[in-house]
Write an enzyme that holds these catalytic residues in place. Structure first.
Site, PDB file in Angstrom:
ATOM      1  N   SER A   1      43.406  35.633  36.302  1.00  0.00           N
ATOM      2  CA  SER A   1      44.221  35.877  37.492  1.00  0.00           C
ATOM      3  C   SER A   1      44.143  37.283  38.064  1.00  0.00           C
ATOM      4  CB  SER A   1      45.686  35.522  37.212  1.00  0.00           C
ATOM      5  OG  SER A   1      46.229  36.379  36.228  1.00  0.00           O
TER       6      SER A   1
ATOM      7  N   LYS B   1      55.323  37.267  37.698  1.00  0.00           N
ATOM      8  CA  LYS B   1      54.449  38.353  38.164  1.00  0.00           C
ATOM      9  C   LYS B   1      55.085  39.121  39.318  1.00  0.00           C
ATOM     10  CE  LYS B   1      50.209  36.262  36.487  1.00  0.00           C
ATOM     11  NZ  LYS B   1      48.877  35.702  36.766  1.00  0.00           N
TER      12      LYS B   1
END
EC number: 3.4.21.53
Length: 375
Positions: free
Chosen positions: A268, A313
């Site tokens: 990611s 996140k």
């Protein structure tokens, strides 16, 4: 206090103590995700090492932040208790998920860890390719032997890193060509690979030249193993010829780019690595000193893909001071439901989108950028 009341109170207190003890000791089949560390791809990691290092090419000063974000997860052997699970369900900065979501029963913890490390490594290479292609810097590619399977016909004959030039005299242009050419045969027939041995390919890469020292390797094909849980599809599918390799694409870069970041896995961070490279390789300070964070996988062609743990996140990014968060298009609807106060989401679908957004933010002209809306 009457004796009966005292007995009832003591019993109640004992029951409460037992229930509380049960909450602490009863394991439940769940794992927990929470905000993890974030790292500025333009700066240094927690060990003081530069995240991105470029040599052999002119680089330019940068400023501000392009932070990649992570999610912290409980380990595969960790036994969550009922109290922790309940707390995680009601907390805003944690997500409780079934244990096998993160650690499937058909994989060992070591396999999960290895896959995560491989995804991270692949994302680094894809980030480099995407950044250079965005900047129109030529990148050479080769079809290589990515994996040689144990006890396969190719074991000991082909090796990981061998550059595949031809199969049966037909030039190979992509990894998919290898399988197509091999399956023209029947099991037991011979197939001829023209390859540059891995060591010769590495030497050529160090010299900055194309690998040309080829040799021919003849392999007797075997029969494809039956896929577990699946019937063979089509006539003769169960007799498909294989040699037991997985072909892949390898790239030769015109200068050195190193991405150093320990204790991180998964794919990611690809988008933010690409943006960091773009900023360092182009004149001007792309961020304009702004604090921008983000996430997203990256393909070699610059396509940005969705990731997991978007809510955690965003919390991690905002906690470090980020004002803008680059969000993969396919994560937008979910992200919009959980966006922390003070964080502006910017929807991106490609590296080009992301670089344009960062430039606009850096110039103080972010008002017209695409955002994320709740579905």
């Amino acid at each position: 206090m009457p004796r009966r009341s005292a007995t009832m109170l003591a019993s109640l207190l004992t029951l409460i103590a037992l229930l509380f003890t049960a909450l602490l000791i009863i394991p439940v089949p769940y794992a927990e995700m929470s905000p993890g560390p974030t790292y500025n791809t333009l700066g240094k990691d927690h060990k003081g090492m530069r995240v991105l290092e470029i040599s052999g090419r002119k680089t330019y000063p940068t400023s501000g932040n392009l932070n990649m974000t992570t999610v912290r997860v409980t380990g595969p052997e960790y036994k969550m208790n009922l109290f922790e699970a309940v707390y995680g369900w009601i907390a805003d900065d944690r997500i409780v998920v079934p244990h096998d979501t993160l650690y499937p029963d058909d994989k060992t913890p070591e396999q999960v860890s290895q896959e995560s490390a491989e995804e991270f490594s692949q994302s680094q290479e894809a980030a480099k390719v995407a950044a250079l292609r965005y900047l129109k810097i030529p990148v050479r590619s080769h079809v290589v032997v990515g994996t040689v399977f144990k006890d396969s016909p190719a074991q000991g004959r082909l090796h990981a890193g061998d550059v595949i030039k031809e199969v049966d005299g037909t030039a190979v242009k992509g990894p998919e060509d290898v399988g197509k050419l091999v399956t023209r045969h029947k099991p037991g027939q011979k197939v001829v690979f023209t390859v540059v041995p891995a060591d010769k390919a590495r030497q050529a890469e160090k010299r900055g030249t194309e690998p040309r020292e080829t040799k021919q390797v003849t392999i007797t094909t075997g029969k494809a193993p039956a896929e577990k849980g699946h019937a063979a599809k089509g006539a003769g599918a169960k007799d498909r010829a294989v040699v037991g390799i997985q072909a892949a694409t390898d790239y030769t870069f015109p200068f050195s780019m190193n991405i150093r970041l320990a204790d991180v896995g998964g794919p990611s961070a690809g988008l933010m690595f690409s943006l960091g490279l773009v900023d360092k390789l182009t004149p001007g300070k792309l961020t304009g000193g702004k604090f921008i964070a983000g996430t997203g996988t990256i393909e070699e062609d610059g396509q940005v893909g969705p990731i997991g743990g978007i809510a955690m996140k965003m919390i991690a990014a905002r906690g470090k001071g980020a004002e803008y968060f680059l969000t993969p298009k396919d994560n937008c609807a979910e992200a919009a439901k959980h966006v922390p106060g003070g964080l502006t989401l910017v929807k991106v679908d490609t590296l080009k989108d992301a670089a344009h957004a960062v430039e606009k933010i850096g110039k103080g002209d972010a008002a017209g950028l695409p955002s994320c809306a709740k579905s």
